[in-house]
Write a protein that holds these residues in place. Structure first.
Motif, mmCIF file in Angstrom:
data_model
loop_
_atom_site.group_PDB
_atom_site.id
_atom_site.type_symbol
_atom_site.label_atom_id
_atom_site.label_comp_id
_atom_site.label_asym_id
_atom_site.label_seq_id
_atom_site.Cartn_x
_atom_site.Cartn_y
_atom_site.Cartn_z
ATOM 1 N N VAL A 57 1.013 -1.071 -0.166
ATOM 2 C CA VAL A 57 -0.109 -0.058 -0.123
ATOM 3 C C VAL A 57 0.934 1.262 -0.145
ATOM 4 O O VAL A 57 1.683 1.496 0.899
ATOM 5 C CB VAL A 57 -0.873 -0.141 1.332
ATOM 6 N N PRO A 58 0.778 1.781 -0.964
ATOM 7 C CA PRO A 58 1.916 3.285 -1.203
ATOM 8 C C PRO A 58 1.375 4.351 -0.579
ATOM 9 O O PRO A 58 0.489 4.636 0.336
ATOM 10 C CB PRO A 58 1.658 3.629 -2.589
ATOM 11 N N ARG A 59 2.444 5.249 -0.363
ATOM 12 C CA ARG A 59 2.027 6.562 0.504
ATOM 13 C C ARG A 59 0.989 7.576 -0.297
ATOM 14 O O ARG A 59 1.073 7.507 -1.574
ATOM 15 C CB ARG A 59 3.315 7.216 0.680
ATOM 16 N N GLY A 60 0.242 8.106 0.550
ATOM 17 C CA GLY A 60 -0.854 8.972 -0.301
ATOM 18 C C GLY A 60 -0.387 10.248 -0.560
ATOM 19 O O GLY A 60 -1.063 11.084 -1.191
ATOM 20 N N ALA A 61 0.799 10.645 0.112
ATOM 21 C CA ALA A 61 1.144 12.130 0.012
ATOM 22 C C ALA A 61 2.990 12.030 -0.209
ATOM 23 O O ALA A 61 3.611 11.191 0.249
ATOM 24 C CB ALA A 61 0.656 12.913 1.065
ATOM 25 N N ASN A 62 3.460 13.020 -0.421
ATOM 26 C CA ASN A 62 4.992 13.281 -0.604
ATOM 27 C C ASN A 62 5.185 13.806 1.041
ATOM 28 O O ASN A 62 4.251 14.610 1.592
ATOM 29 C CB ASN A 62 5.279 14.529 -1.402
ATOM 30 N N VAL A 63 6.316 13.396 1.343
ATOM 31 C CA VAL A 63 6.715 13.541 3.008
ATOM 32 C C VAL A 63 8.306 14.082 2.895
ATOM 33 O O VAL A 63 8.952 13.373 2.178
ATOM 34 C CB VAL A 63 6.542 12.126 3.762
ATOM 35 N N ALA A 109 0.016 16.411 -2.613
ATOM 36 C CA ALA A 109 0.194 16.803 -1.292
ATOM 37 C C ALA A 109 1.418 16.761 -0.628
ATOM 38 O O ALA A 109 2.410 15.837 -1.034
ATOM 39 C CB ALA A 109 -0.846 16.174 -0.295
ATOM 40 N N LEU A 110 1.803 17.518 0.172
ATOM 41 C CA LEU A 110 3.095 17.632 0.974
ATOM 42 C C LEU A 110 3.149 17.809 2.347
ATOM 43 O O LEU A 110 2.142 18.514 2.680
ATOM 44 C CB LEU A 110 4.011 18.863 0.486
#
Length: 350
Positions: A57-63, A109-110
């Motif tokens: 399950v991937p990340r939903g946002a840039n971090v 998103a970030l």
């Protein structure tokens, strides 16, 4: 009983799964709203969740993750200086994007996270997972990836707004957005204090210029001010300038720390300034007792209440000396844990 057991097992499974799956934009936004400062603090139990998990399950946002420390034991001056710059980087984004989502591309998103080493020998698991040996370190985790999909961002040598601007440019290129600008808030409190101080100074000069002239010509006043200034410069300001120490640090729970306990060889900048103020005030009070009281006695010796006035002034100065010396010994005992002597705090009466 059986129902409670099944419920406990289900809860444990949900917590386990949520700790390894990538967080969604909604989860990031909800956690940021709870943080109060738009930065998610990573712990040993949640860093895999916020950085992407280990499943598919991937990340939903840039971090953007900052690995750093504010502990003086590590001697990382860059870490301490970058604290305010990282805050500026974060607030610049959330000033225009309260929900963390880009306005020009709602699909992007970030969010920002941080993990700090607080004490030697207590290294967070996030540091170990990424095999980090040098700090500060910035790792960028693009949306759609997993915890092992990241890139390191270089930290330029320039400090202040130049470094923040460089990182904003790097993030815009990595994410593919353009709506990210440096935001420098106006310090209205400083402007207000300055305007009030200027107004008060002008008013006092116009109203009491004759008295101020006499006061400024006083040799005793200049002597007291000179001694206080010399003590302040020697014990506080010069040390801060030479060593470049930060004014304050942060504790394990994010609280502001002004004095390092049981650290006799290390201190924050504000700690030396506090002690310098103590030294200066003690010097001024001693001068007042030794020189001011005799002059006050000569001035009031012909009045019936002169003895009472001199006695009250002497007691006030003596109590003030005791109070500041008690505060000084309290700071000293905090720095030197084995110091056995303590003075009664007058403030305890209130």
């Amino acid at each position: 009983m059986r129902g409670n057991y099944l419920y406990s097992c289900l809860t444990a499974v949900v917590l386990l799964v949520s700790s390894v799956l990538g967080a969604t934009v909604e989860q990031f936004a909800a956690e940021v709203a709870k943080s109060g400062h738009n930065i998610i603090q990573l712990t040993d139990s949640n860093y895999k969740k916020w950085l992407g998990g280990t499943h598919k399950v991937p990340r939903g946002a840039n971090v953007l993750a900052l690995f750093t420390t504010t502990a003086l034991e590590f001697g990382c001056q860059t870490c301490l200086k970058f604290e305010a710059e990282y805050d500026a980087l974060v607030q610049s984004w959330f000033n225009d994007h309260p929900g963390g989502v880009s306005k020009e591309d709602p699909e992007k998103a970030l969010f920002f996270v941080k993990v700090s080493v607080m004490k030697p020998g207590q290294i967070p698991n996030a540091f170990k997972y990424f095999n980090l040996e040098h700090i500060p370190k910035l790792l960028f985790f693009p949306a759609g990836g997993r915890i092992d999909d990241y890139q390191s961002l270089d930290l330029p040598q320039e400090e202040g707004t130049m470094r923040v601007t460089y990182l904003i440019t790097a993030l815009k290129g990595a994410i593919g957005i353009s709506d990210y600008q440096l935001y420098v808030p106006t310090d209205w409190s400083s402007i207000g204090v300055t305007m009030f101080a200027v107004f008060a100074l002008v008013y006092l000069v116009r109203k009491h210029y004759a008295f101020l002239g006499t006061l400024l010509a006083s040799r005793a006043l200049w002597a007291v001010c000179s001694v206080a200034f010399i003590i302040l410069m020697i014990s506080g300001y010069m040390f801060n300038k030479i060593r470049g120490v930060p004014l304050a640090g942060s504790g394990p729970h994010g609280e502001v720390v002004y004095i390092l306990e049981n650290e006799f060889q290390s201190q924050y900048g504000i700690e030396t300034q506090i002690l310098a103020v103590f030294y200066g005030l003690l010097a001024a009070l001693v001068v007042g007792l030794s020189m001011g009281i005799p002059k006050l006695n000569n001035y009031y010796q012909r009045r019936s209440d002169g003895t009472f006035i001199v006695a009250v002034a002497s007691i006030v100065l003596a109590v003030a000396v005791y109070m500041f010396f008690a505060a000084y010994t309290n700071v000293y005992s905090t720095k030197q844990g084995g110091y056995p002597f303590k003075l009664f705090k007058v403030s305890a009466l209130f």
